[in-house]
Design a protein around this motif. Structure first.
Motif, PDB file in Angstrom:
ATOM      1  N   ASN A 175       0.487  -1.339   0.147  1.00 47.37           N
ATOM      2  CA  ASN A 175       0.095   0.176   0.055  1.00 47.37           C
ATOM      3  C   ASN A 175       1.096   1.659   0.625  1.00 47.37           C
ATOM      4  O   ASN A 175      -0.024   2.361  -0.169  1.00 47.37           O
ATOM      5  CB  ASN A 175      -0.763   0.084   1.038  1.00 47.37           C
ATOM      6  CG  ASN A 175      -1.692  -1.178   1.351  1.00 47.37           C
ATOM      7  OD1 ASN A 175      -2.329  -1.312   0.427  1.00 47.37           O
ATOM      8  ND2 ASN A 175      -2.150  -2.046   2.340  1.00 47.37           N
ATOM      9  N   ASP A 225       3.502   4.178  -1.888  1.00 46.33           N
ATOM     10  CA  ASP A 225       3.570   4.739  -2.791  1.00 46.33           C
ATOM     11  C   ASP A 225       3.811   5.878  -2.372  1.00 46.33           C
ATOM     12  O   ASP A 225       2.740   6.968  -1.865  1.00 46.33           O
ATOM     13  CB  ASP A 225       2.193   4.586  -4.133  1.00 46.33           C
ATOM     14  CG  ASP A 225       2.806   5.048  -5.410  1.00 46.33           C
ATOM     15  OD1 ASP A 225       3.477   6.181  -5.303  1.00 46.33           O
ATOM     16  OD2 ASP A 225       2.428   4.830  -6.268  1.00 46.33           O
ATOM     17  N   TYR A 226       4.876   6.764  -2.226  1.00 48.56           N
ATOM     18  CA  TYR A 226       5.524   7.706  -1.608  1.00 48.56           C
ATOM     19  C   TYR A 226       5.516   9.375  -2.604  1.00 48.56           C
ATOM     20  O   TYR A 226       5.112   9.939  -2.680  1.00 48.56           O
ATOM     21  CB  TYR A 226       6.927   8.213  -1.657  1.00 48.56           C
ATOM     22  CG  TYR A 226       7.701   6.618  -0.369  1.00 48.56           C
ATOM     23  CD1 TYR A 226       6.591   8.203   0.578  1.00 48.56           C
ATOM     24  CD2 TYR A 226       8.163   6.508  -0.564  1.00 48.56           C
ATOM     25  CE1 TYR A 226       7.187   7.429   2.340  1.00 48.56           C
ATOM     26  CE2 TYR A 226       9.055   5.984   0.617  1.00 48.56           C
ATOM     27  CZ  TYR A 226       7.799   6.411   1.811  1.00 48.56           C
ATOM     28  OH  TYR A 226       8.728   6.051   3.269  1.00 48.56           O
ATOM     29  N   ASP A 227       4.935   8.490  -4.485  1.00 48.16           N
ATOM     30  CA  ASP A 227       4.637   9.450  -5.389  1.00 48.16           C
ATOM     31  C   ASP A 227       3.071  10.132  -4.831  1.00 48.16           C
ATOM     32  O   ASP A 227       2.721  10.944  -5.852  1.00 48.16           O
ATOM     33  CB  ASP A 227       4.841   8.518  -6.758  1.00 48.16           C
ATOM     34  CG  ASP A 227       6.235   8.751  -7.061  1.00 48.16           C
ATOM     35  OD1 ASP A 227       7.323   9.406  -6.466  1.00 48.16           O
ATOM     36  OD2 ASP A 227       6.671   7.868  -7.725  1.00 48.16           O
ATOM     37  N   ARG A 228       1.902   9.305  -4.781  1.00 47.12           N
ATOM     38  CA  ARG A 228       1.095   9.739  -4.028  1.00 47.12           C
ATOM     39  C   ARG A 228       0.361  10.009  -3.263  1.00 47.12           C
ATOM     40  O   ARG A 228      -0.393   9.934  -2.927  1.00 47.12           O
ATOM     41  CB  ARG A 228       0.460   8.030  -4.542  1.00 47.12           C
ATOM     42  CG  ARG A 228       0.306   8.090  -5.829  1.00 47.12           C
ATOM     43  CD  ARG A 228      -0.834   7.012  -6.950  1.00 47.12           C
ATOM     44  NE  ARG A 228      -0.690   6.656  -8.326  1.00 47.12           N
ATOM     45  CZ  ARG A 228      -1.433   5.503  -9.150  1.00 47.12           C
ATOM     46  NH1 ARG A 228      -2.074   4.301  -7.939  1.00 47.12           N
ATOM     47  NH2 ARG A 228      -1.123   4.713  -9.554  1.00 47.12           N
ATOM     48  N   GLY A 229       1.796   9.783  -2.600  1.00 46.99           N
ATOM     49  CA  GLY A 229       1.276   9.660  -0.705  1.00 46.99           C
ATOM     50  C   GLY A 229       0.866   9.324  -0.242  1.00 46.99           C
ATOM     51  O   GLY A 229       0.572   9.405   0.874  1.00 46.99           O
ATOM     52  N   GLN A 230       1.142   8.127  -0.645  1.00 46.58           N
ATOM     53  CA  GLN A 230       0.874   6.589   0.003  1.00 46.58           C
ATOM     54  C   GLN A 230       1.679   5.904   1.173  1.00 46.58           C
ATOM     55  O   GLN A 230       2.891   5.865   0.791  1.00 46.58           O
ATOM     56  CB  GLN A 230       0.213   5.617  -0.601  1.00 46.58           C
ATOM     57  CG  GLN A 230      -1.093   6.290  -1.436  1.00 46.58           C
ATOM     58  CD  GLN A 230      -1.492   6.094  -2.249  1.00 46.58           C
ATOM     59  OE1 GLN A 230      -1.491   3.959  -2.496  1.00 46.58           O
ATOM     60  NE2 GLN A 230      -2.620   5.572  -2.396  1.00 46.58           N
ATOM     61  N   SER A 231       1.874   6.331   2.956  1.00 44.28           N
ATOM     62  CA  SER A 231       2.811   6.066   3.431  1.00 44.28           C
ATOM     63  C   SER A 231       2.867   4.121   3.470  1.00 44.28           C
ATOM     64  O   SER A 231       4.440   4.016   3.321  1.00 44.28           O
ATOM     65  CB  SER A 231       2.760   6.755   5.299  1.00 44.28           C
ATOM     66  OG  SER A 231       1.630   6.036   5.473  1.00 44.28           O
TER      67      SER A 231
END
Length: 224
Positions: free
Chosen positions: A140, A142-148
């Motif tokens: 879960n 995804d740094y590009d989408r701001g998901q930690s």
């Protein structure tokens, strides 16, 4: 005529020598004045700082964050116990690395030899929420989408049990003496802070009435 010229030269040389000495003395006085100002400033800062034993954990952590953001080495060093020190946990490769620190000025992060204070660029805010840490899943993240990768985002403070059972020290190429030092320090932990945006962890214990940072885990998840 020659006598007069000779006396004039001697006078000039003496004047130059006297001027050099005066300049040297002035420089030394200026440096001494600067040193005195620095000492006085440090005493004033300490006088203004509240006694640690009068602080709740939330207040102490707020002071730690302020010291981190202002790169105040003296203030951060006050959170490091002079005997127990601070263990910084990193993971430059497949295995963790643990560094024992007693003076934060001398610590350099594994990547590019950066100072400890460079983490302030990533941990810009940490508003504590007293609740169990959220669950984490690499799938879960995804740094590009701001998901930690965490089920909830923010700064969470809870008990230290999870870190105490993590066992990083068993794989960090520490000596038997160092492992014993780590294991002797672990029971002193009382409060653990998770910053989900980075996955960094800060583990504190209250010793002789003062909150001390005993472990800092600076590991980016899913990167090994």
């Amino acid at each position: 005529m020659l006598t007069l010229l000779y006396l004039t030269l001697l006078t000039g040389i003496a004047s130059c020598g006297s001027g050099d000495r005066e300049n040297s003395m002035a420089d030394e006085q200026a440096r001494e004045h600067q040193r005195l100002e620095e000492v006085q400033e440090e005493h004033l800062r300490r006088d203004r700082a509240p006694a640690q034993d009068s602080l709740s954990f939330e207040q102490a952590f707020s002071h730690f964050m302020t010291a981190l953001q202002t790169a105040d080495t003296s203030a951060v060093n006050q959170f490091i116990h002079p005997d127990l020190g601070l263990w910084v946990v990193e993971q430059p490769g497949a295995l963790p690395k643990m560094t024992h620190v007693t003076d934060i000025r001398k610590f350099r992060r594994e990547f590019q030899g950066r100072s400890f204070f460079t983490i302030r660029d990533e941990v810009k805010a940490c508003d504590l929420r007293e609740e169990a840490w959220p669950s984490f899943d690499c799938g879960n993240m995804d740094y590009d989408r701001g998901q930690s990768g965490y089920s909830k985002d923010g700064c969470f403070v809870a008990g230290p049990a999870k870190f105490q059972k993590s066992g990083y020290w068993d794989y960090a190429s520490l000596s038997e003496t160092e492992i014993r030092q780590v294991k002797d320090t672990l029971p002193l932990l009382q409060r653990s802070v998770l910053h989900t945006a980075t996955s960094f962890e800060f583990h504190f214990g209250q010793i002789d009435g003062q909150w001390r940072l005993l472990f800092a885990k600076l590991i980016y998840p899913c990167s090994a």
